[in-house]
Write an enzyme that holds these catalytic residues in place. Structure first.
Site, PDB file in Angstrom:
ATOM      1  N   ARG A  47      33.486  49.750  -3.584  1.00 42.61           N
ATOM      2  CA  ARG A  47      32.844  50.539  -4.642  1.00 42.61           C
ATOM      3  C   ARG A  47      31.710  51.403  -4.108  1.00 42.61           C
ATOM      4  O   ARG A  47      31.658  52.614  -4.367  1.00 42.61           O
ATOM      5  CB  ARG A  47      32.266  49.611  -5.729  1.00 42.61           C
ATOM      6  CG  ARG A  47      33.252  49.135  -6.755  1.00 42.61           C
ATOM      7  CD  ARG A  47      32.913  47.726  -7.193  1.00 42.61           C
ATOM      8  NE  ARG A  47      33.242  46.841  -6.098  1.00 42.61           N
ATOM      9  CZ  ARG A  47      34.469  46.348  -5.900  1.00 42.61           C
ATOM     10  NH1 ARG A  47      35.403  46.575  -6.775  1.00 42.61           N
ATOM     11  NH2 ARG A  47      34.745  45.603  -4.845  1.00 42.61           N
ATOM     12  N   THR A  48      30.768  50.791  -3.402  1.00 43.20           N
ATOM     13  CA  THR A  48      29.560  51.518  -3.014  1.00 43.20           C
ATOM     14  C   THR A  48      29.903  52.637  -2.036  1.00 43.20           C
ATOM     15  O   THR A  48      29.452  53.780  -2.188  1.00 43.20           O
ATOM     16  CB  THR A  48      28.539  50.537  -2.396  1.00 43.20           C
ATOM     17  OG1 THR A  48      28.438  49.396  -3.247  1.00 43.20           O
ATOM     18  CG2 THR A  48      27.188  51.184  -2.237  1.00 43.20           C
ATOM     19  N   LYS A  77      27.936  48.900  21.734  1.00 38.14           N
ATOM     20  CA  LYS A  77      27.452  48.859  23.132  1.00 38.14           C
ATOM     21  C   LYS A  77      25.967  48.529  23.182  1.00 38.14           C
ATOM     22  O   LYS A  77      25.323  48.697  24.205  1.00 38.14           O
ATOM     23  CB  LYS A  77      27.693  50.224  23.786  1.00 38.14           C
ATOM     24  CG  LYS A  77      29.164  50.574  23.921  1.00 38.14           C
ATOM     25  CD  LYS A  77      29.364  51.885  24.672  1.00 38.14           C
ATOM     26  CE  LYS A  77      29.768  52.988  23.743  1.00 38.14           C
ATOM     27  NZ  LYS A  77      29.916  54.295  24.399  1.00 38.14           N
ATOM     28  N   ARG A 110      24.483  50.198   4.605  1.00 39.12           N
ATOM     29  CA  ARG A 110      24.661  48.793   4.182  1.00 39.12           C
ATOM     30  C   ARG A 110      24.550  47.929   5.426  1.00 39.12           C
ATOM     31  O   ARG A 110      25.197  48.203   6.445  1.00 39.12           O
ATOM     32  CB  ARG A 110      25.997  48.567   3.494  1.00 39.12           C
ATOM     33  CG  ARG A 110      26.238  47.087   3.228  1.00 39.12           C
ATOM     34  CD  ARG A 110      27.385  46.811   2.333  1.00 39.12           C
ATOM     35  NE  ARG A 110      27.081  47.176   0.954  1.00 39.12           N
ATOM     36  CZ  ARG A 110      27.874  46.899  -0.077  1.00 39.12           C
ATOM     37  NH1 ARG A 110      29.011  46.265   0.117  1.00 39.12           N
ATOM     38  NH2 ARG A 110      27.540  47.250  -1.289  1.00 39.12           N
ATOM     39  N   HIS A 118      19.919  45.761  -3.761  1.00 42.26           N
ATOM     40  CA  HIS A 118      21.060  46.685  -3.862  1.00 42.26           C
ATOM     41  C   HIS A 118      20.691  47.664  -4.999  1.00 42.26           C
ATOM     42  O   HIS A 118      21.205  47.583  -6.108  1.00 42.26           O
ATOM     43  CB  HIS A 118      22.328  45.898  -4.187  1.00 42.26           C
ATOM     44  CG  HIS A 118      23.613  46.655  -4.064  1.00 42.26           C
ATOM     45  ND1 HIS A 118      23.685  48.027  -3.901  1.00 42.26           N
ATOM     46  CD2 HIS A 118      24.907  46.217  -4.104  1.00 42.26           C
ATOM     47  CE1 HIS A 118      24.961  48.388  -3.836  1.00 42.26           C
ATOM     48  NE2 HIS A 118      25.717  47.312  -3.956  1.00 42.26           N
TER      49      HIS A 118
HETATM   50  N1   CP Z   1      29.288  46.058  -6.062  1.00 42.56           N
HETATM   51  C1   CP Z   1      29.456  46.366  -4.756  1.00 42.56           C
HETATM   52  O1   CP Z   1      28.498  46.560  -4.023  1.00 42.56           O
HETATM   53  O2   CP Z   1      30.755  46.457  -4.359  1.00 42.56           O
HETATM   54  P1   CP Z   1      31.235  46.791  -2.871  1.00 42.56           P
HETATM   55  O3   CP Z   1      30.821  45.633  -2.008  1.00 42.56           O
HETATM   56  O4   CP Z   1      32.731  46.955  -2.972  1.00 42.56           O
HETATM   57  O5   CP Z   1      30.547  48.050  -2.450  1.00 42.56           O
END
Ligand code: CP
Length: 312
Positions: free
Chosen positions: A51-52, A79, A101, A129
């Site tokens: 999603r993100t 590396k 992320r 998040h």
């Molecule tokens: N909700 C969410 O962060 O989904 P993903 O891990 O698929 O990005």
């Protein structure tokens, strides 16, 4: 606002401004903007995401940006290159923003003052998040017309949830009542829970809340299983069909997803009438467009001119 690191750092007014702009984009899902036309942004995901990652890419393309997707396994980080050196390298090429992320809690604190790019936290370990939190807030606001005064129950694996990490800061700032339910072994430490946020027994939380937000059991972050089976977890702490029948009229079900069907939520509830789970996904694009515009343009009057030319 140069970076979006967490909801902790945002004021109520900054959150409301982002939600207002995201709400405009959400009303116009087919409109293509041009406020980032010709500018380069990079997505660096060191943990899996569907999603993100994709909604950031859709958002970036809808704003006209050139999008670079960094594959950690095929990069020089394998590396030994640090994330700092990776970011300085991208910056030297003219990339202006990086969406990251990472498994590492607090990574951004080390980077924000050292790099010229705009940084966006797409999830850091079990810390925050923020764009997921914003899209959850937008979804609540669309549904109820307000966030203040709502009772929001967040239920499940609270200890490992970075989504909860963001909501612990955002919901109280916006005047919502946040209640938490979950197994004692998955509870946040007391010092992480702000004043006014309280634990509640799951049946009462489901029965009395306007929003019932279920969290995924993050099996990958558990060192050992604390439940005999998925069914045992579902009965003790999941949104069963019976619990869902006890929800208040008008109450809604949310989940940041991905969903473990019939573990934290019965499979029949994922797409039921009260569920906003796929609306949350839809709103992810609008929220991420608003965040990128805010960081990379940084002026509300730029939004006004972009709105004027977007032919809504
Ligand atoms: N909700 C969410 O962060 O989904 P993903 O891990 O698929 O990005």
């Amino acid at each position: 606002m140069k970076h979006l690191i967490g909801m902790k750092e945002l004021s109520k007014e900054q959150i409301e401004t982002l939600l207002a702009r995201a709400g405009e984009w959400a009303k116009k899902p087919k409109v293509q903007g041009d406020s980032l036309s010709g500018r380069f942004v990079a997505n660096l995901f060191f943990e899996p995401s569907t999603r993100t990652r994709f909604s950031f890419e859709v958002a970036q393309k809808r704003l006209g940006a050139h999008v670079l997707n960094f594959t950690a396994e095929a990069s020089s980080t394998t590396k030994g290159e640090t994330i700092y050196d990776t970011l300085r390298t991208l910056e030297a090429m003219g990339v202006e923003a990086a969406v990251i992320r990472t498994k590492q809690n607090g990574l951004f604190e080390e980077l924000t003052d050292k790099v010229g790019l705009h940084l966006v936290n797409a999830g850091d370990g079990t810390n925050e998040h923020p764009t997921q939190c914003l899209l959850d807030l937008l979804t609540m606001q669309q549904q109820f017309g307000r966030i203040a005064g709502l009772r929001v129950a967040i239920i499940g694996d609270l200890r490992h949830s970075r989504v909860l990490g963001s909501h612990l800061h955002a919901l109280p700032k916006l005047g919502a009542e946040l209640v938490l339910a979950g197994p004692p072994s998955m509870m946040r430490r007391a010092e992480e829970i702000p004043a006014g946020v309280r634990e509640m027994e799951i049946d009462e939380a489901v029965r009395t809340s306007d929003v019932v937000m279920m969290l995924r059991v993050q099996l990958e972050r558990h060192e050992e299983s604390v439940f005999e089976s998925a069914e045992a977890y579902h009965q003790a702490y999941g949104l069963t069909l019976e619990r869902a029948r006890s929800m208040k009229p008008g109450a809604v079900i949310m989940h940041p997803a991905p969903v473990n069907r019939s573990v934290e939520i019965h499979t029949d509830l994922v797409e039921c009438e009260q569920s906003l789970i796929f609306t949350q996904v839809t709103n992810g694009v609008a929220v991420r467009m608003a965040v990128l515009e805010q960081l990379m343009e940084g002026r509300e009057n730029t939004w006004a001119s972009s709105l004027a030319t977007a032919n809504f």
